[in-house]
Design an enzyme around this catalytic site. Structure first.
Site, mmCIF file in Angstrom:
data_model
loop_
_atom_site.group_PDB
_atom_site.id
_atom_site.type_symbol
_atom_site.label_atom_id
_atom_site.label_comp_id
_atom_site.label_asym_id
_atom_site.label_seq_id
_atom_site.Cartn_x
_atom_site.Cartn_y
_atom_site.Cartn_z
ATOM 1 N N ASP A 210 0.880 -1.166 0.000
ATOM 2 C CA ASP A 210 0.000 0.000 0.000
ATOM 3 C C ASP A 210 0.923 1.222 0.000
ATOM 4 O O ASP A 210 1.536 1.551 1.013
ATOM 5 C CB ASP A 210 -0.884 -0.048 1.254
ATOM 6 C CG ASP A 210 -1.656 1.242 1.480
ATOM 7 O OD1 ASP A 210 -1.440 2.213 0.738
ATOM 8 O OD2 ASP A 210 -2.472 1.274 2.424
ATOM 9 N N CYS A 374 -8.393 6.143 10.279
ATOM 10 C CA CYS A 374 -8.755 4.867 9.631
ATOM 11 C C CYS A 374 -7.736 3.790 9.983
ATOM 12 O O CYS A 374 -7.336 2.986 9.130
ATOM 13 C CB CYS A 374 -8.872 5.002 8.112
ATOM 14 S SG CYS A 374 -10.159 6.128 7.615
#
Ligand code: PMP
Length: 417
Positions: A210, A374
């Protein structure tokens, strides 16, 4: 006497000149000059990107891939040129290894779904870490639930670094995928990605990186690190929102089934059966965000003109300076003190919830993020409900960190009174 921070920073790049490229930075917020320190959430666009988007929409816009007329042909050409720019920027071997998506979230969902359908079965294992964004957690949890696979988690030490010896213990011939961020958005940790990939490959597992927080801040070379997939989001790299993507090795893409189906991803459709186009088209169903792709290409041109090495050096100077300032403030705890860090300072003040802290900072014109970012499992690991996060870009100045530190001190006095 050590050299003043402003001249150290000036030796790397001329921030006042850079700031002239970003119209938003001249804004006055609540009577104060805007100090924008939420770059890990989203970045602002330089004039060159804004102007390129505007010119494209005014003079060149057309649909891509389909039309046999001039506007469409031209739009297709600049659209594909943008793909080439992304491929070169990431060090991909082939342009077609870059698949456009709406951003990192959709990119990870694509890989989890397609790779999972093809390669993950009951009893298999997926590895993530304790410091992932939900976008690199939830899709793998869902996949594991659906396929009867097991999710394993690399723990982190108190500084926010992955415990590599624990990672080694989690790896086995059952591991199908290791999904890991290059840079943690909640802590700023830069993970030793090459080592992680090498160890995963040694047991035959694939690796998705990511890259949402790394691509805008450091030189990335997907061939050098040898990852299987690498994701990114345009809106975190000075490009428009709604565009991002994922690099994947071509031989792997070729083996994967589509995620979203419909127009533009097919070879042939009859009422009985559909055959699929080759990658990347197989993974890009429907009309893409054309203007946003053009804007992404312009953002890459802008970043290349400055140079990623300079950007990394400059932001590192800001990080060191900001960390020094924060370490001197009594009552502030920095969450995430990894040895290798990107320009993110996440901190916690006992006296107040981060939501209240950022509300007060905003009164001084300072935009910071307060929340769990998050990354709730990360917050749980460090025993805090949330943090306040200052995330720097190369258009930030050391003086802005001075202002932040003063505002934080004011905040501590206010809440301790
Ligand atoms: N991963 C990381 C590390 C992130 O920081 C973010 C965005 N905060 C994402 C994934 C999700 O990116 P997007 O919202 O652009 O899809």
């Amino acid at each position: 006497m050590s050299e003043p921070i402003t001249s150290v920073a000036d030796n790397i790049l001329n921030v006042e000149n850079i700031r002239k490229d970003f119209p938003v930075l001249t804004q006055i917020v609540r009577g104060k000059p805007l100090i924008y320190l939420d770059n890990a959430a989203t970045t602002h666009k330089p004039s060159s990107v804004i102007e390129r988007i505007s010119k494209f929409d005014a003079e060149e816009y057309g649909t891509v891939r389909r039309g046999a007329y001039k506007l469409s042909e031209n739009a297709t050409q600049v659209y594909e040129e943008s793909r080439q720019k992304v491929a070169d920027f990431m060090g991909a071997e082939k342009k077609g290894e870059v698949v456009f998506t709406s951003g990192t979230t959709q990119a990870i969902n694509l890989v989890a779904h397609s790779f999972g359908k093809r390669f993950v079965n009951a009893g298999d294992e997926i590895i993530i870490s304790n410091i992932e964004h939900h976008a690199n957690t939830v899709p793998w949890q869902v996949l594991c639930e659906e396929r009867g696979a097991k999710l394993k988690v690399i723990p982190v030490n108190d500084a926010g670094e992955l415990m590599i010896e624990e990672y080694e213990k989690l790896l086995s011939s059952k591991t199908r995928m290791v999904a890991i961020n290059h840079v943690s958005n909640a802590l700023g940790t830069i993970n030793p990605i090459k080592e992680i990939i090498e160890k995963a490959h040694a047991v035959g597992a694939k690796v998705l990186v990511d890259g949402a927080q790394s691509i805008p801040h450091m030189k990335v070379d997907v061939q050098d690190i040898d990852c299987d997939f690498y994701t990114f989001s345009g809106h975190k790299m000075y490009a428009p929102s709604g565009i991002g993507g994922v690099y994947g090795k071509m031989d792997l893409w070729e083996e994967l089934p589509p995620y979203v189906t419909g127009g533009d991803m097919i070879m042939q459709v009859t009422l009985e059966k559909t055959t699929y186009a080759k990658p990347p088209a197989r993974f890009e169903a429907g009309t893409p965000p054309i203007t946003q792709v053009i804007g992404l290409g312009a953002a890459i041109d802008y970043l290349n003109a400055i140079g990623l090495d300079k950007i990394a050096d400059y932001e590192n100077t800001l990080l060191e300076y900001g960390t020094r300032l924060f370490n001197e403030i009594e009552g502030v705890r920095i969450i995430g003190n990894a040895h290798h860090k990107a320009s993110i300072i996440s901190f916690y003040i006992e006296a107040a919830h981060p939501h209240d802290v950022v509300t007060l900072l905003d009164q001084d014109g300072i935009s910071c993020r307060g929340g769990h970012h998050c990354a709730q499992p990360t917050m749980i690991r460090y025993g805090v409900p949330a943090t306040t996060r200052a995330s720097m870009a190369f258009y930030n100045k050391p003086e802005e960190l001075d202002a932040l530190a003063e505002s934080v001190k004011k905040c501590i006095r206010f809440f301790s009174a």
